[in-house]
Design a protein around this motif. Sequence first.
Motif, PDB file in Angstrom:
ATOM      1  N   UNK A  73      47.705  10.390 -17.752  1.00 30.74           N
ATOM      2  CA  UNK A  73      48.808   9.746 -18.519  1.00 30.74           C
ATOM      3  C   UNK A  73      48.693   9.614 -19.953  1.00 30.74           C
ATOM      4  N   UNK A  74      47.351   9.429 -20.765  1.00 29.92           N
ATOM      5  CA  UNK A  74      47.562   9.269 -22.278  1.00 29.92           C
ATOM      6  C   UNK A  74      46.404  10.324 -22.628  1.00 29.92           C
ATOM      7  N   UNK A  75      45.709  10.895 -21.958  1.00 30.00           N
ATOM      8  CA  UNK A  75      44.785  11.941 -22.437  1.00 30.00           C
ATOM      9  C   UNK A  75      43.647  11.091 -22.866  1.00 30.00           C
ATOM     10  N   UNK A  76      43.266   9.945 -22.588  1.00 30.90           N
ATOM     11  CA  UNK A  76      42.091   9.199 -22.973  1.00 30.90           C
ATOM     12  C   UNK A  76      41.270   9.346 -21.617  1.00 30.90           C
ATOM     13  N   UNK A  77      40.007   9.387 -21.937  1.00 27.41           N
ATOM     14  CA  UNK A  77      38.822   9.252 -21.042  1.00 27.41           C
ATOM     15  C   UNK A  77      38.352   7.649 -21.095  1.00 27.41           C
ATOM     16  N   UNK A  78      37.916   6.834 -20.041  1.00 27.20           N
ATOM     17  CA  UNK A  78      37.346   5.611 -20.025  1.00 27.20           C
ATOM     18  C   UNK A  78      35.964   6.054 -20.497  1.00 27.20           C
ATOM     19  N   UNK A  79      35.323   4.940 -21.406  1.00 24.65           N
ATOM     20  CA  UNK A  79      34.117   4.910 -21.836  1.00 24.65           C
ATOM     21  C   UNK A  79      33.268   4.224 -20.742  1.00 24.65           C
ATOM     22  N   UNK A  80      32.123   4.689 -20.724  1.00 19.86           N
ATOM     23  CA  UNK A  80      31.040   3.650 -19.808  1.00 19.86           C
ATOM     24  C   UNK A  80      31.275   2.474 -19.883  1.00 19.86           C
ATOM     25  N   UNK A  81      31.300   1.751 -20.871  1.00 15.33           N
ATOM     26  CA  UNK A  81      31.393   0.200 -21.099  1.00 15.33           C
ATOM     27  C   UNK A  81      32.820  -0.185 -20.336  1.00 15.33           C
ATOM     28  N   UNK A  82      33.731   0.558 -20.473  1.00 11.74           N
ATOM     29  CA  UNK A  82      35.052   0.447 -20.095  1.00 11.74           C
ATOM     30  C   UNK A  82      34.790   0.386 -18.308  1.00 11.74           C
ATOM     31  N   UNK A  83      34.144   1.203 -17.963  1.00 13.54           N
ATOM     32  CA  UNK A  83      33.984   1.466 -16.416  1.00 13.54           C
ATOM     33  C   UNK A  83      33.156   0.325 -15.819  1.00 13.54           C
ATOM     34  N   UNK A  84      32.090  -0.105 -16.711  1.00 16.97           N
ATOM     35  CA  UNK A  84      31.214  -1.442 -16.287  1.00 16.97           C
ATOM     36  C   UNK A  84      31.912  -2.577 -16.337  1.00 16.97           C
ATOM     37  N   UNK A  85      32.916  -2.686 -17.654  1.00 14.38           N
ATOM     38  CA  UNK A  85      33.680  -3.805 -17.858  1.00 14.38           C
ATOM     39  C   UNK A  85      34.768  -4.118 -16.552  1.00 14.38           C
ATOM     40  N   UNK A  86      35.409  -2.899 -16.240  1.00 16.56           N
ATOM     41  CA  UNK A  86      36.421  -3.000 -15.240  1.00 16.56           C
ATOM     42  C   UNK A  86      35.612  -3.362 -13.775  1.00 16.56           C
ATOM     43  N   UNK A  87      34.699  -3.054 -13.672  1.00 12.87           N
ATOM     44  CA  UNK A  87      33.892  -3.116 -12.094  1.00 12.87           C
ATOM     45  C   UNK A  87      33.833  -4.751 -12.134  1.00 12.87           C
ATOM     46  N   UNK A  88      33.227  -5.352 -13.444  1.00 13.96           N
ATOM     47  CA  UNK A  88      32.828  -6.636 -13.613  1.00 13.96           C
ATOM     48  C   UNK A  88      34.073  -7.674 -13.251  1.00 13.96           C
ATOM     49  N   UNK A  89      35.092  -7.043 -14.068  1.00 14.99           N
ATOM     50  CA  UNK A  89      36.415  -8.049 -13.968  1.00 14.99           C
ATOM     51  C   UNK A  89      37.002  -7.996 -12.497  1.00 14.99           C
ATOM     52  N   UNK A  90      36.721  -6.850 -11.860  1.00 17.94           N
ATOM     53  CA  UNK A  90      37.060  -6.716 -10.462  1.00 17.94           C
ATOM     54  C   UNK A  90      36.389  -7.560  -9.760  1.00 17.94           C
ATOM     55  N   UNK A  91      35.056  -8.079  -9.771  1.00 18.56           N
ATOM     56  CA  UNK A  91      34.379  -8.997  -9.051  1.00 18.56           C
ATOM     57  C   UNK A  91      34.684 -10.201  -9.467  1.00 18.56           C
ATOM     58  N   UNK A  92      35.414 -10.754 -10.468  1.00 18.98           N
ATOM     59  CA  UNK A  92      35.655 -11.987 -10.759  1.00 18.98           C
ATOM     60  C   UNK A  92      34.932 -12.385 -11.982  1.00 18.98           C
ATOM     61  N   UNK A 104      42.820  -3.546 -22.798  1.00 21.76           N
ATOM     62  CA  UNK A 104      44.347  -3.305 -22.025  1.00 21.76           C
ATOM     63  C   UNK A 104      44.078  -2.358 -20.917  1.00 21.76           C
ATOM     64  N   UNK A 105      43.842  -1.059 -21.280  1.00 20.00           N
ATOM     65  CA  UNK A 105      43.259   0.004 -20.360  1.00 20.00           C
ATOM     66  C   UNK A 105      42.154  -0.219 -19.460  1.00 20.00           C
ATOM     67  N   UNK A 106      41.382  -1.034 -19.765  1.00 22.22           N
ATOM     68  CA  UNK A 106      40.063  -1.257 -18.826  1.00 22.22           C
ATOM     69  C   UNK A 106      40.601  -2.338 -17.918  1.00 22.22           C
ATOM     70  N   UNK A 107      41.539  -3.133 -18.044  1.00 19.39           N
ATOM     71  CA  UNK A 107      42.076  -4.071 -17.234  1.00 19.39           C
ATOM     72  C   UNK A 107      42.820  -3.489 -15.853  1.00 19.39           C
ATOM     73  N   UNK A 108      43.122  -2.228 -16.140  1.00 17.32           N
ATOM     74  CA  UNK A 108      43.996  -1.455 -15.015  1.00 17.32           C
ATOM     75  C   UNK A 108      42.906  -1.257 -13.893  1.00 17.32           C
ATOM     76  N   UNK A 109      41.708  -1.394 -14.248  1.00 20.38           N
ATOM     77  CA  UNK A 109      40.716  -1.211 -13.043  1.00 20.38           C
ATOM     78  C   UNK A 109      40.685  -2.285 -12.032  1.00 20.38           C
ATOM     79  N   UNK A 110      40.292  -3.452 -12.680  1.00 18.64           N
ATOM     80  CA  UNK A 110      40.218  -4.437 -11.604  1.00 18.64           C
ATOM     81  C   UNK A 110      41.597  -4.751 -10.999  1.00 18.64           C
TER      82      UNK A 110
END
Length: 245
Positions: A73-92, A104-110
């Motif tokens: 969609x945007x040409x951007x790749x999520x960083x390791x920290x964003x992947x970790x943050x998204x996982x944590x938010x998804x778990x509450x 904003x883009x990290x929040x798409x994960x949870x």
Amino acid sequence: LTHARSVLARAAELDAVIKRRLAQHPAADRAQIVRQVLQEETARLLAQAQRDGLTGAVIRDASAAAFVATRQDSGRSLYDEQLFGGRAMGLGLIVQMLTGEGKTITATLPLYLRALMGKGMVVQMTTADHYAKENFKETAGVFALLGVTSAAVTKEGARFYDAATGEARDAEGDGAKREAYAAQVVYVSVSAHAFDILHDLLALTDDERLMRQRRYFANVDEIDNITMEQALSEFIHAVMTGEAT
């Protein structure tokens, strides 16, 4: 880092599927092939998540699908920290991210992860209508690629995304809000959402309600601001539990 490596490995597998499809259909549009592969992955994950819950495999594969969708969609790749943050938010869990770190883009994960559970509306709560509209505009293309419906609700109406043109469209009135609240993922400010809940509590019939589906999960942006700095006065929602006296 282990989570990030496993997500990137799964994303590479999706890329391999996309590459094979393109080789089989050389005249096909790449974006169309990516959308097809990602939506097939979403269908698979929906069944798996609703059968097994939020297992490590579901979280990994959902994160990988969102990773590929974001890059397309945007040409951007999520960083390791964003992947970790998204996982944590998804778990509450509460995650602290500074301005510029891509909240904003990290929040798409949870949001995507919880939408896969199929248990009701998934809400991204913001501090103001402006942020709800802008955050939605930034992420709507990602959700469209994944086959997940999304919209933004404001005090006056709603904002929608046209996948064919890639443009956002604003509409006013309760009808627009009702349509937006039917989406799987909804962006809305805490103030607008609170008054819409109050509206529905006072509705005399189901037809008057703005929200027809159950509210399942909320991811709160700037949670310290919303729960403390903006909490200057109480906003109490109450319902009758028995006969009036």
